[in-house]
Design an enzyme around this catalytic site. Sequence first.
Site, PDB file in Angstrom:
ATOM      1  N   LYS A  16       0.849  -1.186   0.000  1.00 20.28           N
ATOM      2  CA  LYS A  16       0.000   0.000   0.000  1.00 20.28           C
ATOM      3  C   LYS A  16       0.884   1.235   0.000  1.00 20.28           C
ATOM      4  CE  LYS A  16      -3.097   1.183   3.153  1.00 20.28           C
ATOM      5  NZ  LYS A  16      -3.425   2.387   2.425  1.00 20.28           N
ATOM      6  N   GLY A  17       0.641   2.175  -0.906  1.00 23.31           N
ATOM      7  CA  GLY A  17       1.392   3.432  -0.850  1.00 23.31           C
ATOM      8  C   GLY A  17       0.527   4.465  -0.152  1.00 23.31           C
ATOM      9  N   LYS A  18       0.934   5.719  -0.235  1.00 22.63           N
ATOM     10  CA  LYS A  18       0.190   6.776   0.419  1.00 22.63           C
ATOM     11  C   LYS A  18      -1.200   6.891  -0.207  1.00 22.63           C
ATOM     12  CE  LYS A  18       0.707  11.070   2.577  1.00 22.63           C
ATOM     13  NZ  LYS A  18       0.630  12.411   2.450  1.00 22.63           N
ATOM     14  N   LYS A  37      -0.511   0.112 -10.266  1.00 24.23           N
ATOM     15  CA  LYS A  37      -0.797   0.983  -9.120  1.00 24.23           C
ATOM     16  C   LYS A  37      -2.217   1.512  -9.305  1.00 24.23           C
ATOM     17  CE  LYS A  37       1.598   4.596  -6.460  1.00 24.23           C
ATOM     18  NZ  LYS A  37       2.807   5.472  -6.497  1.00 24.23           N
ATOM     19  N   ASP A 131      12.285  14.785  -4.422  1.00 23.74           N
ATOM     20  CA  ASP A 131      11.854  13.951  -3.291  1.00 23.74           C
ATOM     21  C   ASP A 131      12.705  12.686  -3.208  1.00 23.74           C
ATOM     22  OD1 ASP A 131       8.648  12.664  -2.088  1.00 23.74           O
ATOM     23  OD2 ASP A 131      10.435  13.382  -1.074  1.00 23.74           O
ATOM     24  N   LYS A 133      14.597  10.055  -1.586  1.00 24.22           N
ATOM     25  CA  LYS A 133      14.765   9.464  -0.246  1.00 24.22           C
ATOM     26  C   LYS A 133      14.569   7.967  -0.398  1.00 24.22           C
ATOM     27  CE  LYS A 133       9.961  10.647   0.839  1.00 24.22           C
ATOM     28  NZ  LYS A 133       9.083  11.490   1.632  1.00 24.22           N
ATOM     29  N   ASN A 136      11.474   6.335  -1.783  1.00 29.68           N
ATOM     30  CA  ASN A 136      11.099   6.498  -3.200  1.00 29.68           C
ATOM     31  C   ASN A 136      12.055   5.786  -4.131  1.00 29.68           C
ATOM     32  OD1 ASN A 136       8.935   8.050  -2.508  1.00 29.68           O
ATOM     33  ND2 ASN A 136      10.005   9.999  -2.764  1.00 29.68           N
ATOM     34  N   ASP A 149       8.144   7.068  -7.923  1.00 25.07           N
ATOM     35  CA  ASP A 149       7.361   8.129  -7.291  1.00 25.07           C
ATOM     36  C   ASP A 149       7.792   9.527  -7.722  1.00 25.07           C
ATOM     37  OD1 ASP A 149       5.901   8.335  -4.009  1.00 25.07           O
ATOM     38  OD2 ASP A 149       5.847   9.717  -5.703  1.00 25.07           O
ATOM     39  N   THR A 167       8.424  13.691   5.543  1.00 22.45           N
ATOM     40  CA  THR A 167       9.583  14.046   6.349  1.00 22.45           C
ATOM     41  C   THR A 167      10.277  15.294   5.812  1.00 22.45           C
ATOM     42  OG1 THR A 167      11.800  13.402   6.964  1.00 22.45           O
ATOM     43  CG2 THR A 167      10.964  12.463   4.926  1.00 22.45           C
TER      44      THR A 167
HETATM   45  C1  LIG Z   1       3.349   1.172  -2.639  1.00 22.65           C
HETATM   46  O1  LIG Z   1       3.940   0.077  -3.261  1.00 22.65           O
HETATM   47  C2  LIG Z   1       4.505  -0.883  -2.508  1.00 22.65           C
HETATM   48  C3  LIG Z   1       4.376  -0.901  -1.131  1.00 22.65           C
HETATM   49  C4  LIG Z   1       5.027  -1.894  -0.450  1.00 22.65           C
HETATM   50  C5  LIG Z   1       5.775  -2.844  -1.123  1.00 22.65           C
HETATM   51  C6  LIG Z   1       5.872  -2.840  -2.507  1.00 22.65           C
HETATM   52  C7  LIG Z   1       6.673  -3.820  -3.278  1.00 22.65           C
HETATM   53  N1  LIG Z   1       6.913  -3.460  -4.563  1.00 22.65           N
HETATM   54  C8  LIG Z   1       7.676  -4.268  -5.346  1.00 22.65           C
HETATM   55  N2  LIG Z   1       7.925  -3.907  -6.643  1.00 22.65           N
HETATM   56  C9  LIG Z   1       7.403  -2.834  -7.324  1.00 22.65           C
HETATM   57  C10 LIG Z   1       6.508  -1.854  -6.917  1.00 22.65           C
HETATM   58  C11 LIG Z   1       6.326  -1.047  -8.030  1.00 22.65           C
HETATM   59  C12 LIG Z   1       5.461   0.162  -8.160  1.00 22.65           C
HETATM   60  N3  LIG Z   1       7.080  -1.546  -9.015  1.00 22.65           N
HETATM   61  N4  LIG Z   1       7.723  -2.623  -8.582  1.00 22.65           N
HETATM   62  C13 LIG Z   1       8.211  -5.446  -4.898  1.00 22.65           C
HETATM   63  C14 LIG Z   1       7.971  -5.846  -3.593  1.00 22.65           C
HETATM   64  C15 LIG Z   1       8.519  -7.053  -3.115  1.00 22.65           C
HETATM   65  C16 LIG Z   1       8.293  -7.440  -1.830  1.00 22.65           C
HETATM   66  C17 LIG Z   1       7.502  -6.640  -0.985  1.00 22.65           C
HETATM   67  C18 LIG Z   1       6.953  -5.461  -1.444  1.00 22.65           C
HETATM   68  C19 LIG Z   1       7.183  -5.026  -2.748  1.00 22.65           C
HETATM   69  C20 LIG Z   1       5.241  -1.842  -3.175  1.00 22.65           C
END
Ligand SMILES: COc1cccc(-c2nc(Nc3cc(C)[nH]n3)cc3ccccc23)c1
Length: 281
Positions: A16-18, A37, A131, A133, A136, A149, A167
Amino acid sequence: RQFHLGMFEIGKPLGKGKFGRVYLARERSSGFVCALKVLHKIELQQGKVEKQVRREIEIQSNLAHPNILRLFGHFHDSKRIFLILEFAGKGELYKHLRRDQRFPEWKAASYVAQMCAALKYLHKKHVIHRDIKPENILVGIHGEIKISDFGWSVHAPNNRRNTMCGTLDYLPPEMLKPGKDENWYNEKVDLWSLGVLTYEFLVGEAPFEDTPSMTQKRIARGEMTIPPFVSAEAKDLIKKLLVLDPEKRIPLHEVEQHPWIIKHCVKGERAYNRTSASSNK
Ligand SMILES: COc1cccc(-c2nc(Nc3cc(C)[nH]n3)cc3ccccc23)c1
């Protein structure tokens, strides 16, 4: 290219993002794996971030660089906006940083070199990220990093008022202390953030981390201490990036030639020369 939801097989939720949830997805006809997304229009309206999302789409769609997360396309239905994003197999960099506490110097230097390449590409296109950090940055399946992001990115020069949220740790002094043209700043804001990022990679916390009001004071004065376990070369680079006067910050082409980066990043080449030398024996 026209996209619609039916074209995708939705996989597990990644997180989950913002403002949205991210799902693993596969485009049915090609089998191409991506990250979808999903943003809810209501939430964007309530968060007053529609303009930011439009800018994120417009900017990120036109970027193609190995260290920048690709946005392949987008589409929407009555309630939601869908961003078709590159899938980075190893997830969020800040989770790796929290798990490891801090990175060894060779890994931090490799990440800083990759950030340099990405920022050079962005700045050549007059895009300021603003941004930078760990939250991102995503990690690809081969350990390469990808800036994601672009919600806060703009085309330079920026002279629009931007309310900041999240932040303060990464904000450069020129974005905190309003000068005469309080909203005019340039790409050099990303150099300051790169300095904060380098520090956080090596130390495990941001250089000016404190209460919000103290953080602002310490940023404005450039007040930070670098722990003794940080090597002299790394310390030198951090001090050359975290300079209050934006014009005096070390430029990106000098960052990538800095002894700390060179020492850790031409390893591949040296190794290559060693093997080719040995094979000539
Ligand atoms: C808000 O997006 C979130 C939030 C928390 C974890 C992930 C997450 N993303 C990705 N890959 C991505 C994400 C995007 C936009 N492109 N590739 C991989 C992961 C692997 C293990 C746990 C988590 C993962 C994303």
